[in-house]
Scaffold this active site. Sequence first.
Site, PDB file in Angstrom:
ATOM      1  N   HIS A 261       0.784  -1.234   0.000  1.00  0.00           N
ATOM      2  CA  HIS A 261       0.000   0.000   0.000  1.00  0.00           C
ATOM      3  C   HIS A 261       0.812   1.278   0.000  1.00  0.00           C
ATOM      4  O   HIS A 261       0.358   2.312   0.476  1.00  0.00           O
ATOM      5  CB  HIS A 261      -0.962  -0.002   1.189  1.00  0.00           C
ATOM      6  CG  HIS A 261      -2.064  -0.988   1.038  1.00  0.00           C
ATOM      7  ND1 HIS A 261      -3.176  -1.013   1.838  1.00  0.00           N
ATOM      8  CD2 HIS A 261      -2.244  -1.987   0.139  1.00  0.00           C
ATOM      9  CE1 HIS A 261      -3.979  -1.985   1.461  1.00  0.00           C
ATOM     10  NE2 HIS A 261      -3.429  -2.601   0.436  1.00  0.00           N
ATOM     11  N   ASP A 293       0.047  -2.967  -6.156  1.00  0.00           N
ATOM     12  CA  ASP A 293      -0.486  -3.721  -5.017  1.00  0.00           C
ATOM     13  C   ASP A 293      -1.098  -5.044  -5.481  1.00  0.00           C
ATOM     14  O   ASP A 293      -2.283  -5.281  -5.374  1.00  0.00           O
ATOM     15  CB  ASP A 293      -1.554  -2.847  -4.340  1.00  0.00           C
ATOM     16  CG  ASP A 293      -2.198  -3.519  -3.139  1.00  0.00           C
ATOM     17  OD1 ASP A 293      -1.532  -4.319  -2.479  1.00  0.00           O
ATOM     18  OD2 ASP A 293      -3.377  -3.232  -2.873  1.00  0.00           O
ATOM     19  N   ASP A 295      -0.549  -8.203  -4.520  1.00  0.00           N
ATOM     20  CA  ASP A 295      -0.790  -9.274  -3.545  1.00  0.00           C
ATOM     21  C   ASP A 295      -0.267 -10.635  -3.988  1.00  0.00           C
ATOM     22  O   ASP A 295      -0.984 -11.632  -3.943  1.00  0.00           O
ATOM     23  CB  ASP A 295      -2.279  -9.342  -3.191  1.00  0.00           C
ATOM     24  CG  ASP A 295      -2.716  -8.161  -2.340  1.00  0.00           C
ATOM     25  OD1 ASP A 295      -2.236  -8.057  -1.203  1.00  0.00           O
ATOM     26  OD2 ASP A 295      -3.512  -7.335  -2.814  1.00  0.00           O
TER      27      ASP A 295
HETATM   28  C1  RNT Z   1      -6.999  -4.124   0.498  1.00  0.00           C
HETATM   29  C2  RNT Z   1      -6.431  -4.334   1.842  1.00  0.00           C
HETATM   30  C3  RNT Z   1      -7.199  -5.250   2.721  1.00  0.00           C
HETATM   31  C4  RNT Z   1      -7.707  -6.478   2.007  1.00  0.00           C
HETATM   32  C5  RNT Z   1      -8.349  -7.496   2.901  1.00  0.00           C
HETATM   33  C6  RNT Z   1      -9.092  -8.533   2.131  1.00  0.00           C
HETATM   34  O1  RNT Z   1      -6.190  -3.411  -0.336  1.00  0.00           O
HETATM   35  O2  RNT Z   1      -5.120  -4.749   1.752  1.00  0.00           O
HETATM   36  O3  RNT Z   1      -6.446  -5.582   3.833  1.00  0.00           O
HETATM   37  O4  RNT Z   1      -6.703  -7.100   1.265  1.00  0.00           O
HETATM   38  O5  RNT Z   1      -9.123  -6.869   3.821  1.00  0.00           O
HETATM   39 ZN    ZN Z   2      -4.153  -5.346   3.575  1.00  0.00          ZN
END
Ligand code: RNT
Ligand code: ZN
Length: 417
Positions: A261, A293, A295
Amino acid sequence: MSISPYSAAMEIYATLGVDAEAALATLARTPISLHCWQGDDVAGFERAGAMLEGGGIQATGNYPGKARTLDELRSDLDTALALVPGKHRLNLHAIYGDFGGRQVERNAIGVEHFRTWIDWAKQRGLGLDFNPTCFSHPLASDGFTLSHRDATVRQFWIEHASACRRIGAAMGQALGTPTVTNVWIPDGHKDLTADRKGPRERLEASLDAVFKEKLDERVHRDAVESKLFGIGSESYVVGSHEFYLGYAVTRQKMLCLDMGHFHPTESVADKISSVLQFVPGLLLHVSRGVRWDSDHVVLFDDPTRALMEELVRGGFLDRTAIGLDYFDASINRVAAWVIGTRNALKCLLAALLEPTARLREFEAAGDHTARLALLEELKTLPLGSVWEEHCRRQDSPGDRVWLPTVQRYEREVLAHR
Ligand code: RNT
Ligand code: ZN
């Protein structure tokens, strides 16, 4: 008699003044909170398979076998947890409740919908963490929730988040370990906005309403999570880092730092010692952004190692909740949990095995040459032998032997979904 790889490693670390036994003891008592949403691409169980618009949360990939029911998710989690050394936690989102096939509005959820999760966690000796789900919902479809200009929409999300805090507290109470309930909202604009101030003022007021009810610190902690941008909120995010840093400091809440983030060249590790000077606690969302971002699954990489180093060097482990936050749907989802959690633990172990005192002596003496030389040479010390010893003591498979269990599970269970 030949000396074991662990004994040999222990001796090498001892020459640097590092106590490998102490490192293993700390590693064994540090939980990682596994994110339930890796198991089903953040779908949840509100209605069969529905992933509604709103919030920009999206897993990419279509690897077969994702969990479609509570039982499937729990079975996948049990498989993953057995392959991760140590006792950990589970991080639930509100949409993962046991709703018994009924439609329960988000502002009407209660601890009754999480009773079976609490029992499940209790049987396994795990703690639970929690999150309101302020996305994938018709009232989030225009991209605003707690900062919405419409007071009735704000009220709905205030009620949802307040209900989640009460559920979190009940979980913490039942399990004897405080639940961290983390508030993240997607609110923001895709394109240029003429009012950055209004939504932020509304968010501040909404959060104050959410946190109004005092909950027992011993069973529950609040965290707030910032974000730089999201899909559909590229130009403006209401809950920016500055917003939540100010909020967490003034309200003494935990701050959640998600590794995805921030601007890609920013170091989240560097933020830890600053933030913890002013907030009571930290929640980490350990993740990996690739260019954005995205993931991706957590690696044994420099950013994650630096994060753990900062926690250990600062003596911050007691004030930090370590959670994972990634969702990869392009590989076996159970393996994704196992790989990421083992890597987070391995990074922590590497940090615990650092001869920090020696490095600081060099630093204090102004010998930055010796500091750099040692920091580099630490990278090839026998960390793996200490890790294997940890797996052995925790009754968990070592590296290169856990994967066949997942492969068998895929053949016998996942392939039939
Ligand atoms: C989203 C945030 C948040 C989510 C979860 C699923 O950008 O990172 O934490 O990934 O709540
Ligand atoms: Zn998160």
